[in-house]
Design an enzyme around this catalytic site. Sequence first.
Site, PDB file in Angstrom:
ATOM      1  N   SER A 130       0.833  -1.196   0.000  1.00  0.00           N
ATOM      2  CA  SER A 130       0.000   0.000   0.000  1.00  0.00           C
ATOM      3  C   SER A 130       0.874   1.254   0.000  1.00  0.00           C
ATOM      4  O   SER A 130       1.805   1.379   0.798  1.00  0.00           O
ATOM      5  CB  SER A 130      -0.911  -0.003   1.238  1.00  0.00           C
ATOM      6  OG  SER A 130      -1.670   1.175   1.290  1.00  0.00           O
ATOM      7  N   GLY A 131       0.561   2.173  -0.931  1.00  0.00           N
ATOM      8  CA  GLY A 131       1.332   3.410  -1.036  1.00  0.00           C
ATOM      9  C   GLY A 131       2.496   3.334  -1.985  1.00  0.00           C
ATOM     10  O   GLY A 131       3.255   4.297  -2.110  1.00  0.00           O
ATOM     11  N   THR A 135      -2.170   2.160  -7.857  1.00  0.00           N
ATOM     12  CA  THR A 135      -3.320   2.835  -8.466  1.00  0.00           C
ATOM     13  C   THR A 135      -2.876   3.867  -9.484  1.00  0.00           C
ATOM     14  O   THR A 135      -3.474   4.007 -10.557  1.00  0.00           O
ATOM     15  CB  THR A 135      -4.176   3.489  -7.364  1.00  0.00           C
ATOM     16  OG1 THR A 135      -4.605   2.480  -6.437  1.00  0.00           O
ATOM     17  CG2 THR A 135      -5.383   4.181  -7.953  1.00  0.00           C
ATOM     18  N   ASN A 181      -0.518   5.600   3.350  1.00  0.00           N
ATOM     19  CA  ASN A 181      -0.858   6.159   2.040  1.00  0.00           C
ATOM     20  C   ASN A 181      -2.093   7.036   2.175  1.00  0.00           C
ATOM     21  O   ASN A 181      -3.073   6.639   2.817  1.00  0.00           O
ATOM     22  CB  ASN A 181      -1.123   5.006   1.043  1.00  0.00           C
ATOM     23  CG  ASN A 181      -1.384   5.503  -0.355  1.00  0.00           C
ATOM     24  OD1 ASN A 181      -1.243   6.688  -0.633  1.00  0.00           O
ATOM     25  ND2 ASN A 181      -1.760   4.599  -1.240  1.00  0.00           N
ATOM     26  N   SER A 184      -5.060   5.227  -0.359  1.00  0.00           N
ATOM     27  CA  SER A 184      -4.834   3.788  -0.408  1.00  0.00           C
ATOM     28  C   SER A 184      -6.079   3.081  -0.929  1.00  0.00           C
ATOM     29  O   SER A 184      -7.194   3.311  -0.455  1.00  0.00           O
ATOM     30  CB  SER A 184      -4.493   3.266   0.988  1.00  0.00           C
ATOM     31  OG  SER A 184      -4.370   1.872   0.975  1.00  0.00           O
ATOM     32  N   SER A 185      -5.865   2.213  -1.917  1.00  0.00           N
ATOM     33  CA  SER A 185      -6.981   1.406  -2.435  1.00  0.00           C
ATOM     34  C   SER A 185      -7.297   0.318  -1.427  1.00  0.00           C
ATOM     35  O   SER A 185      -6.450  -0.513  -1.115  1.00  0.00           O
ATOM     36  CB  SER A 185      -6.599   0.769  -3.780  1.00  0.00           C
ATOM     37  OG  SER A 185      -6.430   1.740  -4.768  1.00  0.00           O
ATOM     38  N   GLY A 411      -1.420  -5.180  -1.958  1.00  0.00           N
ATOM     39  CA  GLY A 411      -0.112  -5.806  -1.804  1.00  0.00           C
ATOM     40  C   GLY A 411      -0.031  -6.667  -0.551  1.00  0.00           C
ATOM     41  O   GLY A 411      -0.949  -6.711   0.266  1.00  0.00           O
ATOM     42  N   GLU A 413       0.699  -7.850   3.062  1.00  0.00           N
ATOM     43  CA  GLU A 413       0.578  -7.075   4.306  1.00  0.00           C
ATOM     44  C   GLU A 413       1.048  -7.899   5.492  1.00  0.00           C
ATOM     45  O   GLU A 413       0.669  -9.071   5.658  1.00  0.00           O
ATOM     46  CB  GLU A 413      -0.872  -6.616   4.542  1.00  0.00           C
ATOM     47  CG  GLU A 413      -1.342  -5.587   3.533  1.00  0.00           C
ATOM     48  CD  GLU A 413      -2.736  -5.070   3.837  1.00  0.00           C
ATOM     49  OE1 GLU A 413      -3.143  -4.111   3.168  1.00  0.00           O
ATOM     50  OE2 GLU A 413      -3.398  -5.619   4.750  1.00  0.00           O
TER      51      GLU A 413
END
Length: 1277
Positions: A130-131, A135, A181, A184-185, A411, A413
């Site tokens: 993430s980040g 995206t 992020n 973040s998605s 991603g 985690e």
Amino acid sequence: MAISKKAGKKTAPKSGGATKVAKADWKEGFKKKQTGVSDMTLLTTIDENSINDNLKKRWNVGEIYTYIGGVLISVNPFKDLGIYTDETLQKYKGKNRLEVPPHVFSIAESAYYNMNAYHENQCVIISGESGAGKTEAAKRIMQYIAAVSGGEDGSIQEIKEMVLATNPLLESFGCAKTLRNNNSSRHGKYLEIMFNTHGEPIGAQITNYLLEKGRVVGQLENERNFHIFYQFTKAASDEQREQFGLQGPDAYTYTSRSKCLDVQDINDSNDYADTLNAMRIIGLSNEEQNEIFRMIAVILWLGNVEFQEMDDGNSAIADTGVTDFVAYLIEVDSAMVQKVLTSKVVETQRGGRRGSVYDVPLNPAQATAGRDALAKAIYNNLFEWIVARINVSMKARGASTQVIGILDIFGFEIFEDNSFEQLCINYVNEKLQQIFIELTLKTEQEEYVREQIKWTPIKYFNNKIVCDLIEERKPPGIFAALNDACATAHADPAAADNSFVQRTAMLSSNVHFEARGSQFLVRHYAGDVMYNIVGMTDKNKDALVKDLFDLVGSSGNQFLQTLFSDRPDPSSKKRPPTAGDRIKASAGALVDNLMKAQPSYIRTIKPNQNRSATEYDIKAILHQIKYLGLQENIRVRRAGFAYRNTFEKMVERFYLLSPSTSYAGEYTWQGDAKSGCEQILKDTGIAKDEWQMGVTKAFIKNPETLFALETMRDRYWHNMAARIQRAWRNYWRYKNECARRIQRFWKNNKEALEYAKVRDYGHQILAGRKERRRYSLLSYRRFLGDYLDVNGKNIVGSDLRSACGLGTEQATFSSKVQILVPRFARSSIVSPRFLVVTAKAVYIAATSQKDGQIQTSLERKIPLVTIKSISMSNLRDDWLALNCNASEEGDPILHCCFKTELTANLLTLTQASISVLIGPSIEYAKKKDKKAQIQFVRDETITKDDVYKSHVVHVPSGEPPSSTSRPAARRKPGIVRPITQGKLLRAGGPSDKGKTSRPKPAAQPLPGKSEQFAAVRPTPVAPPKSAPAPPTRNSVPPPPPPPPKEPEAELYKAKFAFEGQEGEISLKKDDTVELVEKDDNGWWLVRKDGQEGWAPNNYLEFVPPKPKAAPAVRSPPPRPPPPPSVPLAVVAAPIPASASKPTVSAMSVKSLAADVSAKPVAVFPGLAPSNGSAAPWKKPPAASANGSSSSTPASSRPSSSLGVKPPPPVATKPKPAPPPVASKPSSGKPPPKPPIPTASRPGAGAAPPKISKLSAPAGQMDLAAALAKRAQKIANE
């Protein structure tokens, strides 16, 4: 290895032909020096530290993209680098990834091209934590495809706009600020863009994966809920605020609990406007938009429902005003809302029969959990409805042939507390890693087998065992154990968790699993992750209680009913699918889709956790390098050979390095591309064990070898650059000299040309009606206009300007004239006057003497608008009358030797509104009402001019009326002076001995260009002279030589001696040459004694052909026996022109004239046109207007914008090579709106953490040291 392309287009090779190859470009030697290596398969040392060092070097200078073969590595810069503009996008359009620096646009171009060229589905898999920029990468791929996919049809443009509009819409509903992020998605998506046979997008479809719906009801401190909640509460319209009782985000528990309402660099109000615009583009109606925001308001107000504990431990609603407003929004009874939130219905069963039904009260914790479950379910179903509604709008408008998929997935985690969500996310990443490793290694293995290359397979970790641990049914995996625990202890979450703990003991046989009480550890490919079992079974069930379903079912809001249209059937005995079942099915479907497409990979890396543009966290990046498998990817890529390319591409790039394959930048190899490639590698001194030749490609083992080849190639271009600069400076000296000559000629003639134009206009006015004076027709007669210099500083002109009162007005004509002055009762007399014409009037001035001084005064001013006509006779006299409107002074009668020029001037000023009357007499107004005539009589006794007496003019005969000006007199021929500026001529003359250059091999067409002949003509090598062999007994005497054949081409004779340079031919005065080709820039290709070369055309004089005599009939000579063997001299003998130049001999030779409307072309072949078009040698031969190729020989020399008059340059010029939608809300009358409840406003958020900077590691080994070390090793062996 990516497919090679030329000049922006990839063309499938034709059967039996090689792919086209572009000529080497000098600009390649002057490209920008890169930092680190752009492709990490070329790293000298392959370990995680070397990969990290290379990424850090490039990131520090703004180079965020790096390749590992065809895999793109992206490191988030956390700042705008300005690398996604339309200008940058156009640079990647139609380019192979090896032709341009690494970029996400290059991955998009490769996928789009491969789809069109090979008609295969493509997918782009974007992964990272993430980040890291997943995206953003997906958005840039959509941007590129929308820009290059063409299509002018309205529906295609509509699809493009919809695809781009999905980004802001899904970001608002699916993204949130997290600690890592700001955008973040919190879901995964797979976007499939559908294309027709022309490569135009005709539709799209989005598949959603695992929305993090738990974020709706709770977030960590300093995080936020989904963006749409803050956009809606901050920027909603007044009408929406009134309708939904909307307040600020600080008034709602679900948005204010984490103490973070605002985010830096995010403007919620502007984003809300973008969201509404995206909804409009997607096609959401106003009613649908209103229902969406109603559901958002329902969720916000549900969060503000608070419970208080009563004396018996049960819960009660703290503020019934909130539940009343929630009931109003979802259109149900308020009492039912309160009952469902504080109690649940329990039904007992006895022996399969229905038992008793009890209302069981809930404690505050249970009530809060039920409230949150309802909010999560509404938002999750709303998000899925939006995705489904987008898919309806983007439904394919026609037959789809190919698809490009873009996977933007969460991603890997690893947190301090990992639960069911992290298990699902990491499971999907395990599946994607399995695809990545298998496809990468499989492709590599297939290529080595196909090319018959010897290599050593590399061992790699196959994570299938981890995937089986999570998803397998027999033996049961983690998901199966969870399902069993939920089924056996479904009533109590704690009991279900304990049942799951007992079942995990059966998984301990797997080496990648370890049970640790209420936790268990899974050894993923990216690291060990400890999962917490508490609450995991409840999350896996992911089901609402029956009471909440009944509440939704009783709602009068049809949109809410649509969101829960798939409610479970209470009479069904089939167990509903759990969350684990759904994610496993989704992952399986995703893998199936990806396996049907050709994948491209983008691996994103996050350089730090603080979103800093300057901080590079080495520890965090090393961890990401490990779990992304970058080191393993490089080793797989380099398992056999680090670099490979087709023979044609290898020859195209490196043919300059071997004297056997090149001469002066031209490709001279006569064999096939494979043998040429092998010869290059041998001549450059590369050891045999460093390379292998496959079936269609050459393979280079170590990156140092490729570096050495590139260094030698760069050095070649730098050496050539000095020569080009020297020739360029000489060319400019020569060009300036030509320009000076042209300017000198133009300055001497431009004014005379303008005066001649005016004179020609005068001829048109008379139109063959009046006899002409001989002196008027002289060639040097010019219409100068201002003969008295009224516009200048002459004394007479100044006096006239002052007398006429012209001021700043300019005179267009001035001259001395004579005017007919009437006298009372006597004949008129002729008196001298001055005549001045301006743009407004005609001035007649007279000179008189007063008090001993001569004075000039204005006698009459005649405005041009009053002149109606000009009268003249048809004889050669100089009289004319200006017929004006009736006035007391009458019409002036003038005698002017420049009458034709005066008439032309007046007609020009009045735009030919004045009539020209020509006849045997002139009629004029003597006074206002008195007319008079002047008769003209031809009288040959008059020797000069004409004579006036008593209204009769006697005039001799003149030149015929149809006479025109005499042609210009011939000038004395000047001396032809060759241009010597720029040192383009060598010293020497006819008496000097000609200098011969070393033999030059014949230029060959590059691989794939065999149909076009090289532009540089070969210089034949003379065969060595040897003693004649003694005749044998049976030898037949040679036949007598045939008579010389008359040449069919035109012959020219040299007027001057000319000593040519390389590519040109030396001539002596009176040498006769045969014309081969004419060029329109002043240079002709000629042949002398079997040798061809270029010569200036103004040094040549045409030789008329001699009359041909009928040839005598001769008997054929006896045929000699064939020789036993062909001597070597015969092979080296010059090839006749008819055999070596079929293209030239088959065409007729024509003279070419310069086309003034033609566009300028590049003078040197290495200079690409500025408009971005292909280089000259890459362009196909031009076709004529009727579509067929021109019969004129194609010029192999560059065009010139200079004229042919001055002699052309005599030095060698470079020659280029040849060329479900919800139904509308119920119309029933809704319940009255209750008063808007108030809510407490929580405090502000905490401050962000501080950023710490880390030091940089040492750099990697430099190239020179590596090459020196390798050379020493070879020498020692």
